[in-house]
Design a protein around this motif. Structure first.
Motif, PDB file in Angstrom:
ATOM      1  N   PRO A  76       0.843  -1.194   0.000  1.00 50.71           N
ATOM      2  CA  PRO A  76       0.000   0.000   0.000  1.00 50.71           C
ATOM      3  C   PRO A  76       0.879   1.246   0.000  1.00 50.71           C
ATOM      4  N   ALA A  77       0.519   2.244  -0.784  1.00 46.56           N
ATOM      5  CA  ALA A  77       1.357   3.441  -0.875  1.00 46.56           C
ATOM      6  C   ALA A  77       0.501   4.693  -0.866  1.00 46.56           C
ATOM      7  N   TYR A  78       0.988   5.706  -0.167  1.00 46.78           N
ATOM      8  CA  TYR A  78       0.330   7.008  -0.191  1.00 46.78           C
ATOM      9  C   TYR A  78       1.400   8.095  -0.021  1.00 46.78           C
ATOM     10  N   ASN A  79       1.614   8.866  -1.064  1.00 46.22           N
ATOM     11  CA  ASN A  79       2.636   9.920  -1.049  1.00 46.22           C
ATOM     12  C   ASN A  79       3.962   9.379  -0.502  1.00 46.22           C
ATOM     13  N   SER A  80       4.406   8.289  -1.121  1.00 45.31           N
ATOM     14  CA  SER A  80       5.589   7.564  -0.638  1.00 45.31           C
ATOM     15  C   SER A  80       6.801   7.744  -1.541  1.00 45.31           C
ATOM     16  N   ASP A 120      -2.028   2.183  -4.866  1.00 45.45           N
ATOM     17  CA  ASP A 120      -1.807   3.590  -4.540  1.00 45.45           C
ATOM     18  C   ASP A 120      -3.097   4.224  -4.028  1.00 45.45           C
ATOM     19  N   ASP A 121      -2.997   4.826  -2.845  1.00 50.00           N
ATOM     20  CA  ASP A 121      -4.159   5.440  -2.198  1.00 50.00           C
ATOM     21  C   ASP A 121      -4.321   6.900  -2.627  1.00 50.00           C
ATOM     22  N   GLY A 122      -4.333   7.118  -3.942  1.00 54.86           N
ATOM     23  CA  GLY A 122      -4.557   8.463  -4.461  1.00 54.86           C
ATOM     24  C   GLY A 122      -3.425   9.434  -4.168  1.00 54.86           C
ATOM     25  N   SER A 123      -2.185   8.977  -4.340  1.00 56.20           N
ATOM     26  CA  SER A 123      -1.027   9.843  -4.069  1.00 56.20           C
ATOM     27  C   SER A 123      -1.029  11.086  -4.955  1.00 56.20           C
ATOM     28  N   THR A 124      -0.553  12.190  -4.391  1.00 54.16           N
ATOM     29  CA  THR A 124      -0.477  13.449  -5.141  1.00 54.16           C
ATOM     30  C   THR A 124       0.978  13.869  -5.381  1.00 54.16           C
ATOM     31  N   ASP A 125       1.935  13.016  -4.990  1.00 57.35           N
ATOM     32  CA  ASP A 125       3.340  13.315  -5.232  1.00 57.35           C
ATOM     33  C   ASP A 125       3.842  12.477  -6.412  1.00 57.35           C
ATOM     34  N   THR A 169       4.812   9.383  -6.464  1.00 60.12           N
ATOM     35  CA  THR A 169       4.664   7.928  -6.274  1.00 60.12           C
ATOM     36  C   THR A 169       4.187   7.234  -7.550  1.00 60.12           C
ATOM     37  N   PRO A 170       3.137   7.708  -8.230  1.00 62.05           N
ATOM     38  CA  PRO A 170       2.688   7.037  -9.457  1.00 62.05           C
ATOM     39  C   PRO A 170       3.776   7.000 -10.537  1.00 62.05           C
ATOM     40  N   PHE A 171       4.514   8.092 -10.698  1.00 66.11           N
ATOM     41  CA  PHE A 171       5.578   8.153 -11.707  1.00 66.11           C
ATOM     42  C   PHE A 171       6.650   7.095 -11.428  1.00 66.11           C
ATOM     43  N   ILE A 172       7.061   6.966 -10.161  1.00 67.27           N
ATOM     44  CA  ILE A 172       8.091   5.994  -9.784  1.00 67.27           C
ATOM     45  C   ILE A 172       7.596   4.572 -10.043  1.00 67.27           C
ATOM     46  N   CYS A 173       6.354   4.301  -9.691  1.00 66.12           N
ATOM     47  CA  CYS A 173       5.791   2.961  -9.893  1.00 66.12           C
ATOM     48  C   CYS A 173       5.708   2.606 -11.376  1.00 66.12           C
ATOM     49  N   HIS A 174       5.266   3.561 -12.189  1.00 64.89           N
ATOM     50  CA  HIS A 174       5.167   3.301 -13.626  1.00 64.89           C
ATOM     51  C   HIS A 174       6.540   3.080 -14.250  1.00 64.89           C
ATOM     52  N   LYS A 175       7.546   3.756 -13.719  1.00 65.59           N
ATOM     53  CA  LYS A 175       8.912   3.582 -14.212  1.00 65.59           C
ATOM     54  C   LYS A 175       9.370   2.128 -14.024  1.00 65.59           C
ATOM     55  N   TYR A 176       9.042   1.577 -12.857  1.00 67.45           N
ATOM     56  CA  TYR A 176       9.436   0.191 -12.589  1.00 67.45           C
ATOM     57  C   TYR A 176       8.556  -0.804 -13.346  1.00 67.45           C
ATOM     58  N   MET A 177       7.313  -0.452 -13.593  1.00 71.31           N
ATOM     59  CA  MET A 177       6.420  -1.327 -14.355  1.00 71.31           C
ATOM     60  C   MET A 177       6.936  -1.542 -15.779  1.00 71.31           C
ATOM     61  N   GLU A 178       7.603  -0.547 -16.323  1.00 69.87           N
ATOM     62  CA  GLU A 178       8.109  -0.638 -17.696  1.00 69.87           C
ATOM     63  C   GLU A 178       9.232  -1.666 -17.837  1.00 69.87           C
ATOM     64  N   SER A 179       9.948  -1.910 -16.750  1.00 69.10           N
ATOM     65  CA  SER A 179      11.111  -2.805 -16.814  1.00 69.10           C
ATOM     66  C   SER A 179      10.929  -4.117 -16.060  1.00 69.10           C
ATOM     67  N   PHE A 180       9.974  -4.146 -15.123  1.00 71.37           N
ATOM     68  CA  PHE A 180       9.812  -5.330 -14.292  1.00 71.37           C
ATOM     69  C   PHE A 180       8.338  -5.733 -14.216  1.00 71.37           C
ATOM     70  N   ASP A 181       8.120  -6.974 -13.795  1.00 76.10           N
ATOM     71  CA  ASP A 181       6.756  -7.496 -13.694  1.00 76.10           C
ATOM     72  C   ASP A 181       6.122  -7.041 -12.380  1.00 76.10           C
ATOM     73  N   ILE A 182       5.715  -5.777 -12.377  1.00 72.99           N
ATOM     74  CA  ILE A 182       5.064  -5.196 -11.200  1.00 72.99           C
ATOM     75  C   ILE A 182       3.679  -4.699 -11.609  1.00 72.99           C
ATOM     76  N   LYS A 183       2.693  -5.002 -10.785  1.00 73.30           N
ATOM     77  CA  LYS A 183       1.331  -4.547 -11.054  1.00 73.30           C
ATOM     78  C   LYS A 183       1.046  -3.317 -10.196  1.00 73.30           C
ATOM     79  N   TYR A 184       0.388  -2.349 -10.806  1.00 70.78           N
ATOM     80  CA  TYR A 184       0.107  -1.090 -10.116  1.00 70.78           C
ATOM     81  C   TYR A 184      -1.362  -0.737 -10.287  1.00 70.78           C
ATOM     82  N   TYR A 185      -2.013  -0.463  -9.157  1.00 70.27           N
ATOM     83  CA  TYR A 185      -3.415  -0.040  -9.176  1.00 70.27           C
ATOM     84  C   TYR A 185      -3.532   1.234  -8.348  1.00 70.27           C
TER      85      TYR A 185
END
Length: 335
Positions: free
Chosen positions: A9-13, A38-43, A45-61
């Motif tokens: 779980p992540a929020y502004n992390s 992601d609990d609706g982060s406004t920092d 956090t979404p950008f960092i997660c998407h960066k890792y999704m492009e290279s690794f098998d990570i799911k992001y919601y």
């Protein structure tokens, strides 16, 4: 090799989530899925997660901000693993975290495994108090062990445990949206209703990071409304605690010890009123009256002698004073 779902779980992390993700990607256990919710982060956090999704098998919601219980439940809905684990975005884990936990669960044919952890304060690691000896214990013995310090992080959190997905789904176990602090403990208690054996391992596999900022679970400067919310949460948690103890046949024998849950709360509040809360005299008097009027606190105080409470309070003062001194010394050294 069984699939393990790790829910984060992540929020502004944005300050910490990359470290968390990297520690999970380095795991020696390969058959895993990492789900970040992601609990609706406004920092960032979404950008960092998407960066890792492009290279690794990570799911992001991502979901609108609704609290940690709601997003953990979303993670459970998306989980495909036979086992489920949780890691907070503030923390990180050793590379054999998943492997050790799965091995402990499967080798002992248990329903849950719990490990120890290291507390990280300003980048230095400190071990926590040992609450259990390593080994396989019955569900009831595990519940009795929680009475040593009900609600302590070791027992109360979920990130140092591994669960079976079937037990969660077959019994519709979810995180309560009505509880905003201590929801982990309620989830664990509900799970233990249906567990038979627990494997306790002494390995310190997680780095639990002290954050000197407001987070999902920590508020630096509490107001009376924050304390009232905590007490409301505790009333709900305690109701589940008692219900599970009754359901397992432990309540009658351990009724006094169960009330330590409220004794610890009462003493901590007394300490914080003196040393921590920066309130007016009127506000402190009001909050002390609210605590004293709580029915659960009243019942708990009836079960303990004044000398027992005084001794426990003295121990608490010594422990807290020592912790505060250590934190300040570390902070001075680091600066």
């Amino acid at each position: 090799m069984n699939l393990v779902t790790v829910i984060v779980p992540a929020y502004n992390s944005s300050r910490t989530i990359e470290r968390c993700i990297r520690s999970l990607l380095k795991q020696t256990y390969s058959h895993k899925e990492i789900i970040i919710v992601d609990d609706g982060s406004t920092d960032n956090t979404p950008f960092i997660c998407h960066k890792y999704m492009e290279s690794f098998d990570i799911k992001y919601y991502s979901a609108p901000h609704g609290g940690v219980s709601a997003i953990r439940n979303l993670g459970l809905e998306k989980a495909n693993g036979e086992y489920v684990m949780f890691v907070d975005a503030d923390d990180y884990v050793k590379k054999n975290f998943i492997e050790k936990m799965v091995s402990a669960l499967e080798t002992a044919k248990c329903d849950m495994c719990i490990c120890s952890y290291l507390r990280v304060v300003y980048n230095d690691c400190y071990p926590i108090k040992e609450f259990q000896k390593g080994g396989i214990v019955s569900r009831n013995k595990y519940l009795i062990d929680t009475l040593k310090d009900p609600g302590h992080h070791y027992f109360g959190v979920i990130w140092n445990k591994i669960f079976k997905t079937d037990i969660i789904r077959n019994n519709n176990i979810r995180f309560s949206k009505d509880i905003t602090l201590g929801e982990d403990f309620v989830f664990s208690l509900e799970y233990l209703r249906y567990a038979k054996k627990v494997n306790v391992i002494e390995d310190k596999l997680i780095y639990y990071c002290y954050q000197d900022v407001n987070t999902l679970s920590r508020i630096k400067e509490k107001k009376i409304s924050d304390c009232e919310k905590e007490m409301d949460n505790r009333n709900l948690i305690y109701k589940t605690y008692v219900d599970v103890m009754k359901n397992t046949g432990l309540f009658s024998k351990y009724q006094k010890q169960i009330n330590r849950y409220w004794i610890f709360f009462y003493l901590r509040q007394k300490y914080d009123l003196i040393f921590k809360y920066k309130w007016s005299k009127e506000e402190k008097t009001l909050w002390l009256k609210e605590i004293s009027d709580n029915k659960n606190v009243i019942e708990a105080l009836k079960k303990y002698k004044k000398s027992e409470i005084t001794t426990q309070y003295a121990c608490y003062i010594v422990t807290q004073t020592t912790k505060n001194i250590i934190k300040e010394v570390i902070k001075i050294i680091k600066n």
